[in-house]
Design an enzyme around this catalytic site. Structure first.
Site, short mmCIF file in Angstrom:
data_model
loop_
_atom_site.label_atom_id
_atom_site.label_comp_id
_atom_site.label_asym_id
_atom_site.label_seq_id
_atom_site.Cartn_x
_atom_site.Cartn_y
_atom_site.Cartn_z
N ASP A 99 1.02 -0.96 -0.23
CA ASP A 99 0.45 0.07 0.30
C ASP A 99 1.03 1.43 -0.30
O ASP A 99 1.49 1.58 -1.01
CB ASP A 99 -1.08 -0.44 0.95
CG ASP A 99 -2.25 0.72 1.12
OD1 ASP A 99 -2.55 1.18 0.53
OD2 ASP A 99 -1.97 1.14 2.70
N PHE A 126 -10.69 0.10 -0.75
CA PHE A 126 -10.39 -0.80 0.69
C PHE A 126 -10.62 -1.97 -0.12
O PHE A 126 -12.09 -2.26 0.04
CB PHE A 126 -11.14 -0.34 1.66
CG PHE A 126 -10.66 -1.07 2.84
CD1 PHE A 126 -9.03 -0.56 3.51
CD2 PHE A 126 -11.04 -1.67 3.72
CE1 PHE A 126 -9.09 -0.92 4.55
CE2 PHE A 126 -10.12 -2.65 4.34
CZ PHE A 126 -9.16 -2.05 5.62
#
Ligand code: IMP
Ligand code: MG
Length: 181
Positions: free
Chosen positions: A104, A153
């Site tokens: 990420d 997400f």
């Protein structure tokens, strides 16, 4: 209480896509590490599903271990990575492959790589099943990557939301009303 799959709005990466990615990564990892007796280090908790799938298709001598880390001060410039579970043995001279679920911001894998190199590893490479390149906060790329995904997400295949949904066999997005923040 409903089942986890009922909370999924959309499947982003299917079981078949995950399987294909694991096979491709396994071929690349085999080319790099066969004959080197690497130490494959999973980053807990999220990497546990991918690790289990990956090591079972690697047919060469290797060792498996896990580490856990959590970051503090996220959003601040000096976010600190605390090692909450460390390796049980010294790793000087070892070839290490760090395995995580998702790349990420890049902080976790870049800091863990630096740490293991500082401990005298012969080499440290990194591997993740998912990559969100648009979220990077430090210049870092993994050596072995499954699939790039957009900045959404996701849960499943080891990834959690509030400690749940890690057991979904695919990667999905939850129904929006479930995200409370
Ligand atoms: P980073 O690269 O240091 O930001 O760390 C990435 C870690 O954050 C991953 O290993 C996940 O545990 C977690 N993470 C990032 N994005 C997501 C997501 O979409 N769902 C669940 N966990 C995530
Ligand atoms: Mg993680």
């Amino acid at each position: 209480m409903g089942s986890p799959s009922e909370d999924v709005a959309e499947i982003l990466v299917s079981e078949e896509q995950l399987r294909d990615s694991v096979q491709r990564i396994a071929a690349e990892v085999t080319e790099e590490y066969a004959g080197k007796s690497p130490l494959i280090v999973g980053v807990l908790v999220g990497a546990f599903v991918f690790m289990a799938d990956l090591v079972r298709v690697l047919d060469f001598e290797l060792e498996v271990q896990f580490m856990a880390a959590s970051s503090y001060g996220e959003g601040t410039e000096a976010g600190v990575l605390e090692i909450t579970r460390d390796l049980p043995e010294e790793i000087a001279g070892r070839h290490i492959l760090l395995v995580d679920d998702l790349l990420d911001t890049g902080h976790t894998l870049s800091r863990l790589s630096e740490l293991l190199m500082a401990r005298g590893a012969a080499s440290v490479k990194t591997c993740c099943i998912l990559d969100k390149p648009s979220r990077r906060e430090v210049p870092f790329e993994a050596d072995f990557v499954g699939l790039e995904i957009p900045d959404q997400f996701v849960v499943g295949y080891g990834l959690d939301y509030a400690h749940s949904y890690r057991n979904l066999p695919y990667v999905g997005v939850l129904r929006s009303e479930l995200y409370t923040s």
